[in-house]
Design a protein around this motif. Structure first.
Motif, PDB file in Angstrom:
ATOM      1  N   UNK A   1       0.910  -1.263   0.076  1.00 55.48           N
ATOM      2  CA  UNK A   1       0.017  -0.282   0.066  1.00 55.48           C
ATOM      3  C   UNK A   1       0.692   1.182  -0.114  1.00 55.48           C
ATOM      4  N   UNK A   2       2.182   1.059   0.344  1.00 57.23           N
ATOM      5  CA  UNK A   2       2.849   2.391   0.242  1.00 57.23           C
ATOM      6  C   UNK A   2       3.196   2.845  -0.946  1.00 57.23           C
ATOM      7  N   UNK A   3       2.788   4.123  -1.120  1.00 55.99           N
ATOM      8  CA  UNK A   3       3.119   5.096  -2.606  1.00 55.99           C
ATOM      9  C   UNK A   3       2.369   4.520  -3.659  1.00 55.99           C
ATOM     10  N   UNK A   4       1.350   3.878  -3.394  1.00 54.25           N
ATOM     11  CA  UNK A   4       0.642   2.927  -4.584  1.00 54.25           C
ATOM     12  C   UNK A   4       0.006   4.298  -5.422  1.00 54.25           C
ATOM     13  N   UNK A   5      -0.278   4.061  -6.702  1.00 55.02           N
ATOM     14  CA  UNK A   5      -0.759   4.779  -7.499  1.00 55.02           C
ATOM     15  C   UNK A   5      -2.383   4.383  -7.742  1.00 55.02           C
ATOM     16  N   UNK A   6      -3.149   5.510  -7.853  1.00 51.87           N
ATOM     17  CA  UNK A   6      -4.523   5.316  -8.179  1.00 51.87           C
ATOM     18  C   UNK A   6      -4.678   4.329  -9.508  1.00 51.87           C
ATOM     19  N   UNK A   7      -5.447   3.372  -9.000  1.00 52.76           N
ATOM     20  CA  UNK A   7      -5.987   2.357 -10.245  1.00 52.76           C
ATOM     21  C   UNK A   7      -6.806   3.139 -11.260  1.00 52.76           C
ATOM     22  N   UNK A   8      -6.411   2.747 -12.675  1.00 49.15           N
ATOM     23  CA  UNK A   8      -7.269   3.352 -13.639  1.00 49.15           C
ATOM     24  C   UNK A   8      -8.672   2.804 -13.770  1.00 49.15           C
ATOM     25  N   UNK A   9      -9.014   1.765 -12.886  1.00 45.60           N
ATOM     26  CA  UNK A   9     -10.316   1.100 -13.002  1.00 45.60           C
ATOM     27  C   UNK A   9     -11.031   1.652 -11.750  1.00 45.60           C
ATOM     28  N   UNK A  10     -10.413   2.741 -11.098  1.00 48.01           N
ATOM     29  CA  UNK A  10     -11.183   3.184 -10.021  1.00 48.01           C
ATOM     30  C   UNK A  10     -12.291   4.001 -10.297  1.00 48.01           C
ATOM     31  N   UNK A  11     -12.178   4.731 -11.275  1.00 45.82           N
ATOM     32  CA  UNK A  11     -13.209   5.597 -11.803  1.00 45.82           C
ATOM     33  C   UNK A  11     -14.270   4.932 -12.458  1.00 45.82           C
ATOM     34  N   UNK A  12     -14.207   3.541 -12.814  1.00 49.44           N
ATOM     35  CA  UNK A  12     -15.229   3.003 -13.371  1.00 49.44           C
ATOM     36  C   UNK A  12     -16.101   2.048 -12.578  1.00 49.44           C
ATOM     37  N   UNK A  13     -16.009   2.330 -11.215  1.00 48.20           N
ATOM     38  CA  UNK A  13     -16.856   1.875 -10.273  1.00 48.20           C
ATOM     39  C   UNK A  13     -18.119   1.926 -10.166  1.00 48.20           C
ATOM     40  N   UNK A  14     -19.166   1.203 -10.299  1.00 46.30           N
ATOM     41  CA  UNK A  14     -20.702   1.235 -10.278  1.00 46.30           C
ATOM     42  C   UNK A  14     -21.186   0.918  -8.727  1.00 46.30           C
ATOM     43  N   UNK A  15     -21.724   1.878  -8.301  1.00 48.00           N
ATOM     44  CA  UNK A  15     -22.227   1.616  -6.814  1.00 48.00           C
ATOM     45  C   UNK A  15     -23.859   1.285  -6.910  1.00 48.00           C
ATOM     46  N   UNK A  16     -24.359   1.146  -8.149  1.00 45.60           N
ATOM     47  CA  UNK A  16     -25.822   0.918  -8.007  1.00 45.60           C
ATOM     48  C   UNK A  16     -26.510  -0.370  -7.607  1.00 45.60           C
ATOM     49  N   UNK A  17     -25.724  -1.475  -7.528  1.00 43.63           N
ATOM     50  CA  UNK A  17     -26.052  -2.825  -7.539  1.00 43.63           C
ATOM     51  C   UNK A  17     -25.687  -3.476  -6.075  1.00 43.63           C
ATOM     52  N   UNK A  18     -24.900  -2.438  -5.148  1.00 38.80           N
ATOM     53  CA  UNK A  18     -24.511  -2.867  -3.852  1.00 38.80           C
ATOM     54  C   UNK A  18     -25.534  -3.447  -2.965  1.00 38.80           C
ATOM     55  N   UNK A  19     -25.254  -4.599  -2.472  1.00 38.28           N
ATOM     56  CA  UNK A  19     -26.134  -5.355  -1.641  1.00 38.28           C
ATOM     57  C   UNK A  19     -27.378  -6.141  -2.388  1.00 38.28           C
ATOM     58  N   UNK A  20     -27.104  -6.186  -3.692  1.00 38.50           N
ATOM     59  CA  UNK A  20     -28.164  -7.222  -4.388  1.00 38.50           C
ATOM     60  C   UNK A  20     -28.013  -8.582  -4.093  1.00 38.50           C
ATOM     61  N   UNK A  21     -26.745  -9.083  -3.794  1.00 34.95           N
ATOM     62  CA  UNK A  21     -26.382 -10.431  -3.635  1.00 34.95           C
ATOM     63  C   UNK A  21     -26.820 -11.084  -2.492  1.00 34.95           C
ATOM     64  N   UNK A  22     -26.502 -10.074  -1.272  1.00 34.53           N
ATOM     65  CA  UNK A  22     -27.197 -10.139  -0.069  1.00 34.53           C
ATOM     66  C   UNK A  22     -28.698 -10.338  -0.251  1.00 34.53           C
ATOM     67  N   UNK A  23     -29.399  -9.292  -0.949  1.00 33.69           N
ATOM     68  CA  UNK A  23     -30.857  -9.332  -0.998  1.00 33.69           C
ATOM     69  C   UNK A  23     -31.207 -10.622  -1.771  1.00 33.69           C
ATOM     70  N   UNK A  24     -30.650 -11.194  -2.688  1.00 34.65           N
ATOM     71  CA  UNK A  24     -30.993 -12.411  -3.242  1.00 34.65           C
ATOM     72  C   UNK A  24     -30.815 -13.652  -2.376  1.00 34.65           C
ATOM     73  N   UNK A  25     -29.696 -13.750  -1.680  1.00 35.78           N
ATOM     74  CA  UNK A  25     -29.296 -14.618  -0.492  1.00 35.78           C
ATOM     75  C   UNK A  25     -30.808 -14.747   0.487  1.00 35.78           C
TER      76      UNK A  25
END
Length: 75
Positions: free
Chosen positions: A15-39
């Motif tokens: 974690x020391x001096x890490x660069x921000x991931x190029x994929x971090x801006x593509x994170x979608x938060x809309x479906x959080x909790x849906x797997x728990x909901x299905x369970x």
């Protein structure tokens, strides 16, 4: 610095001096909790089929409030 058990402290180098991931801006938060909901839905269906329990989902109450600001407050 050492831990109470005598082992030396070593900083997490991954974690020391890490660069921000190029994929971090593509994170979608809309479906959080849906797997728990299905369970939970699968568990409730099992309980109902087995005659163990009948569980109904209770919706979260939401109150919508309209706020009207005077025209002078707009910038």
């Amino acid at each position: 610095m050492n831990y109470p058990n005598g082992k030396p402290y070593s900083k997490n180098k991954s974690l020391d001096g890490r660069n921000p991931s190029p994929f971090s801006s593509n994170i979608e938060y809309g479906g959080r909790g849906m797997s728990l909901e299905k369970d939970i839905e699968h568990s409730n269906a099992y309980y109902l089929k087995s005659g163990i329990a009948v569980i109904h989902k209770k919706p979260t109450p939401v109150q919508i409030v309209n706020v009207h600001y005077p025209n002078e407050a707009r910038l």
